[in-house]
Design a protein around this motif. Structure first.
Motif, PDB file in Angstrom:
ATOM      1  N   ILE A  80       0.945  -1.150   0.020  1.00 55.94           N
ATOM      2  CA  ILE A  80       0.001  -0.104  -0.080  1.00 55.94           C
ATOM      3  C   ILE A  80       0.852   1.109   0.000  1.00 55.94           C
ATOM      4  N   GLU A  81       1.915   1.204   0.713  1.00 58.82           N
ATOM      5  CA  GLU A  81       3.040   2.542   0.660  1.00 58.82           C
ATOM      6  C   GLU A  81       3.440   2.646  -0.565  1.00 58.82           C
ATOM      7  N   ARG A  82       3.431   1.662  -1.407  1.00 64.60           N
ATOM      8  CA  ARG A  82       3.861   1.939  -2.988  1.00 64.60           C
ATOM      9  C   ARG A  82       3.382   3.076  -3.608  1.00 64.60           C
ATOM     10  N   ILE A  83       1.894   2.999  -3.319  1.00 67.94           N
ATOM     11  CA  ILE A  83       1.251   4.256  -3.860  1.00 67.94           C
ATOM     12  C   ILE A  83       1.829   5.496  -3.746  1.00 67.94           C
ATOM     13  N   ARG A  84       2.257   5.701  -2.354  1.00 69.07           N
ATOM     14  CA  ARG A  84       2.852   7.013  -2.048  1.00 69.07           C
ATOM     15  C   ARG A  84       4.320   7.302  -2.859  1.00 69.07           C
ATOM     16  N   ASP A  85       5.246   6.013  -2.792  1.00 69.54           N
ATOM     17  CA  ASP A  85       6.257   6.229  -3.424  1.00 69.54           C
ATOM     18  C   ASP A  85       6.338   6.376  -4.918  1.00 69.54           C
ATOM     19  N   ASN A  86       5.258   5.568  -5.591  1.00 68.21           N
ATOM     20  CA  ASN A  86       4.849   5.829  -7.006  1.00 68.21           C
ATOM     21  C   ASN A  86       4.703   7.315  -7.315  1.00 68.21           C
ATOM     22  N   ILE A  87       3.494   7.947  -6.498  1.00 67.40           N
ATOM     23  CA  ILE A  87       3.090   9.224  -6.922  1.00 67.40           C
ATOM     24  C   ILE A  87       4.231  10.250  -6.688  1.00 67.40           C
ATOM     25  N   GLU A  88       5.206  10.116  -5.802  1.00 66.05           N
ATOM     26  CA  GLU A  88       6.365  10.906  -5.420  1.00 66.05           C
ATOM     27  C   GLU A  88       7.249  10.579  -6.638  1.00 66.05           C
ATOM     28  N   ASN A  89       7.483   9.560  -7.092  1.00 67.00           N
ATOM     29  CA  ASN A  89       8.313   9.319  -8.616  1.00 67.00           C
ATOM     30  C   ASN A  89       7.707  10.213  -9.524  1.00 67.00           C
ATOM     31  N   LEU A  90       6.394  10.171  -9.750  1.00 66.50           N
ATOM     32  CA  LEU A  90       5.892  10.871 -10.967  1.00 66.50           C
ATOM     33  C   LEU A  90       6.018  12.212 -11.104  1.00 66.50           C
ATOM     34  N   GLY A  91       5.978  12.844  -9.520  1.00 63.27           N
ATOM     35  CA  GLY A  91       6.440  14.242  -9.233  1.00 63.27           C
ATOM     36  C   GLY A  91       7.589  14.455  -9.643  1.00 63.27           C
ATOM     37  N   LYS A  92       8.614  13.708  -9.526  1.00 60.91           N
ATOM     38  CA  LYS A  92      10.039  13.927  -9.895  1.00 60.91           C
ATOM     39  C   LYS A  92      10.197  14.030 -11.284  1.00 60.91           C
ATOM     40  N   LEU A  93       9.567  13.118 -12.231  1.00 56.65           N
ATOM     41  CA  LEU A  93       9.386  13.181 -13.423  1.00 56.65           C
ATOM     42  C   LEU A  93       8.834  14.427 -14.104  1.00 56.65           C
ATOM     43  N   LYS A  94       7.673  14.645 -13.353  1.00 51.83           N
ATOM     44  CA  LYS A  94       6.977  16.095 -13.912  1.00 51.83           C
ATOM     45  C   LYS A  94       8.169  17.193 -13.809  1.00 51.83           C
ATOM     46  N   ALA A  95       8.451  17.340 -12.609  1.00 56.99           N
ATOM     47  CA  ALA A  95       9.545  18.492 -12.334  1.00 56.99           C
ATOM     48  C   ALA A  95      10.762  18.351 -13.341  1.00 56.99           C
ATOM     49  N   LYS A  96      10.857  17.580 -13.892  1.00 59.22           N
ATOM     50  CA  LYS A  96      12.089  17.387 -14.992  1.00 59.22           C
ATOM     51  C   LYS A  96      11.818  17.760 -16.342  1.00 59.22           C
ATOM     52  N   GLY A  97      10.325  17.812 -16.427  1.00 59.69           N
ATOM     53  CA  GLY A  97       9.680  18.200 -17.756  1.00 59.69           C
ATOM     54  C   GLY A  97       9.027  17.218 -18.422  1.00 59.69           C
ATOM     55  N   TYR A  98       8.815  15.809 -17.836  1.00 61.14           N
ATOM     56  CA  TYR A  98       8.190  15.010 -18.538  1.00 61.14           C
ATOM     57  C   TYR A  98       6.755  14.930 -18.471  1.00 61.14           C
ATOM     58  N   ASP A  99       5.948  14.578 -19.435  1.00 64.97           N
ATOM     59  CA  ASP A  99       4.546  14.618 -19.570  1.00 64.97           C
ATOM     60  C   ASP A  99       3.943  13.231 -18.612  1.00 64.97           C
ATOM     61  N   VAL A 100       3.512  13.251 -17.310  1.00 67.32           N
ATOM     62  CA  VAL A 100       3.129  12.259 -16.725  1.00 67.32           C
ATOM     63  C   VAL A 100       1.795  12.027 -16.632  1.00 67.32           C
ATOM     64  N   GLY A 101       1.064  11.109 -16.245  1.00 67.97           N
ATOM     65  CA  GLY A 101      -0.289  10.934 -15.965  1.00 67.97           C
ATOM     66  C   GLY A 101      -0.567  10.585 -14.451  1.00 67.97           C
ATOM     67  N   SER A 102      -1.282   9.615 -14.380  1.00 68.96           N
ATOM     68  CA  SER A 102      -1.875   9.143 -12.952  1.00 68.96           C
ATOM     69  C   SER A 102      -1.513   7.747 -12.838  1.00 68.96           C
ATOM     70  N   LEU A 103      -1.344   7.247 -11.534  1.00 68.03           N
ATOM     71  CA  LEU A 103      -1.383   5.736 -11.235  1.00 68.03           C
ATOM     72  C   LEU A 103      -2.339   5.057 -11.959  1.00 68.03           C
ATOM     73  N   ASN A 104      -1.896   3.778 -12.675  1.00 65.04           N
ATOM     74  CA  ASN A 104      -3.161   3.042 -13.409  1.00 65.04           C
ATOM     75  C   ASN A 104      -3.254   1.573 -12.527  1.00 65.04           C
ATOM     76  N   TRP A 105      -4.097   0.848 -12.779  1.00 67.73           N
ATOM     77  CA  TRP A 105      -4.437  -0.335 -12.299  1.00 67.73           C
ATOM     78  C   TRP A 105      -3.301  -1.262 -12.916  1.00 67.73           C
ATOM     79  N   LYS A 106      -2.888  -2.155 -12.040  1.00 62.59           N
ATOM     80  CA  LYS A 106      -1.721  -2.883 -12.465  1.00 62.59           C
ATOM     81  C   LYS A 106      -2.118  -4.459 -12.998  1.00 62.59           C
ATOM     82  N   ARG A 107      -1.914  -4.734 -14.255  1.00 65.61           N
ATOM     83  CA  ARG A 107      -2.079  -5.926 -14.708  1.00 65.61           C
ATOM     84  C   ARG A 107      -1.025  -7.008 -14.289  1.00 65.61           C
ATOM     85  N   PRO A 108      -1.283  -8.338 -14.266  1.00 72.17           N
ATOM     86  CA  PRO A 108      -0.335  -9.382 -13.797  1.00 72.17           C
ATOM     87  C   PRO A 108       1.176  -9.271 -14.246  1.00 72.17           C
TER      88      PRO A 108
END
Length: 429
Positions: A80-108
């Motif tokens: 469950i805590e991976r949700i926070r880590d993943n959102i923070e990583n997306l924020g870092k990519l966004k700060a570098k100028g990348y076009d990022v979306g939101s977290l998605n449902w994970k397939r197997p």
């Protein structure tokens, strides 16, 4: 410093099924937690507080989702805590100028790992034959299991293993990473660094590295692996998607990818280890790799070389081995004369530097590495003599001229290869 060595697991069929069951159940929990998190308003608290709100529902969740009781508690919490880590990583990519979306449902196939934190595991490195041991995992599908592990190297000195992450490779193999904390060796004081204990690295496409001591290290030849990858991909394209034959062929493709990736990683780690153990300070070009890959020329070759990955690995080895690693501005290192500083524009096909101002002649990449060395010394603040790096470096060349010491890339990747170490005394004669 934190250190995460990786080892291969050798599970039995029953243990592999238990690992897969746990991974898939943790994936389902992650998807459920992400859905619950998305229903919490942003003004309900900080990111951490909202994730913790979802995590705190675990005891009640186990009452109706009984499969969760067969998994160790910290594994569920970490998922469950991976949700926070993943959102923070997306924020870092966004700060570098990348076009990022939101977290998605994970397939197997998109969720390949799970983590034990602080407890629930034990490493027995003394059981079994040499180079083998056992990893004891509690509540792996409800049971404690001892999984054989291949210990190809000793763990660094540490007080305790903080985390254990188990990951399924696309090839189907299982690996484990141990997160440990080790003492960071002290780097030598800048005032005590001798010029002979420093080196500048010029990164290129024709040759992977040309250093200021005259070594020219070739690129890794992956042509045979690339040809095999193309053949396997063609075969995969003929299979019916997600059929049994398709899955078998997909793993063959994944194994070729893994072979290429392992060769590249091993090559870069060996080079980084050599330079950070042989020198007190290593200076490297801080290349704008993203911008270079967006240019229309040689994009594939530039991507395959992996300069940014090498710089990251070099910095990691610098911390581990107590070596200063400094990235310097690469602009003009090729044009600038290492002897007098005059700029001489030259096209890429001109491989020799010949200064019209002072007459200094040297290999183009060697001249660039000397400029990297000079800029690195200035940026780090190393006090050195009035001699230019060009005068110092050419004096230690094998023949006193502009002939570099060539090290083929294939020699570097041979296990225990002394190729680089052999070149060092040659350069000092």
């Amino acid at each position: 410093m934190k250190y995460s060595p990786r080892y291969r697991l050798l599970p039995t069929t029953e243990q592999r099924d238990a690992l897969d069951w746990t991974r898939n159940t943790v994936r389902q929990l992650y998807n459920h937690a992400l859905n619950e998190f998305n229903h919490i308003p942003e003004d309900a608290g900080t990111l951490r507080q909202r994730v913790w709100m979802v995590r705190d529902t675990l005891p009640a969740l186990k009452d109706w989702w009984t499969d969760l009781t067969r998994i160790y508690s910290t594994v569920l919490q970490k998922a469950i805590e991976r949700i926070r880590d993943n959102i923070e990583n997306l924020g870092k990519l966004k700060a570098k100028g990348y076009d990022v979306g939101s977290l998605n449902w994970k397939r197997p196939r998109e969720f390949q790992s799970f983590t034990y934190r602080q407890s629930g595991f034990e490493l027995d490195s003394k059981s079994g034959p040499n180079g083998r041991g056992h990893l004891v995992l509690k509540k792996l599908n409800g049971k404690t299991r001892e999984i054989p592990i291949q210990l190809h190297r000793d763990l660094p000195d540490h007080e305790a293993i903080k985390e254990v992450t188990l990951k399924k490779d696309p090839t189907g193999a299982w690996y484990v990473s141990f997160c440990i904390e080790t003492e960071t060796p002290e780097k030598p004081a800048v005032k005590d660094i001798d010029l002979d204990e420093t080196v500048g690295l010029d990164l290129g496409v024709l040759n992977f590295i040309h250093d200021s001591d005259g070594r020219s290290i070739g690129r890794l030849d992956l042509s045979e692996d690339r040809e095999r990858l193309e053949r396997e991909h063609r075969s995969l394209s003929r299979k019916e998607y997600e059929s049994n034959n398709w899955e078998t062929q997909r793993r063959r493709v994944a194994k070729v990818h893994a072979r290429i990736s392992n060769k590249q990683r091993d090559y870069k780690h060996k080079l980084a280890h050599f330079y950070t153990t042989q020198y007190d300070a290593v200076f490297v070009e801080n290349l704008n790799v993203k911008g270079m890959l967006e240019s229309p020329h040689n994009a594939r070759n530039k991507a395959e070389v992996g300069w940014r990955d090498f710089i990251t690995i070099l910095e990691h080895h610098g911390e581990k081995n107590g070596c200063h690693v400094v990235a310097v501005d690469p602009r003009g290192t090729t044009k600038e004369c290492a002897s007098c500083g005059a700029e001489t524009p030259k096209p890429l096909w001109v491989r020799e530097h010949s200064c019209p101002a002072c007459g200094f002649e040297l290999d183009r990449d060697w001249n660039a590495s000397l400029n990297v060395l000079s800029r690195g010394l200035t940026e780090l603040g190393v006090v050195h003599s009035e001699d230019t790096p060009a005068e110092t470096a050419t004096a230690v060349s094998t023949d006193g001229g502009d002939t570099p010491i060539v090290v083929d890339g294939s020699r570097v990747v041979e296990t225990g290869s002394p190729a680089l170490n052999e070149a060092t005394p040659c350069a000092a004669e």
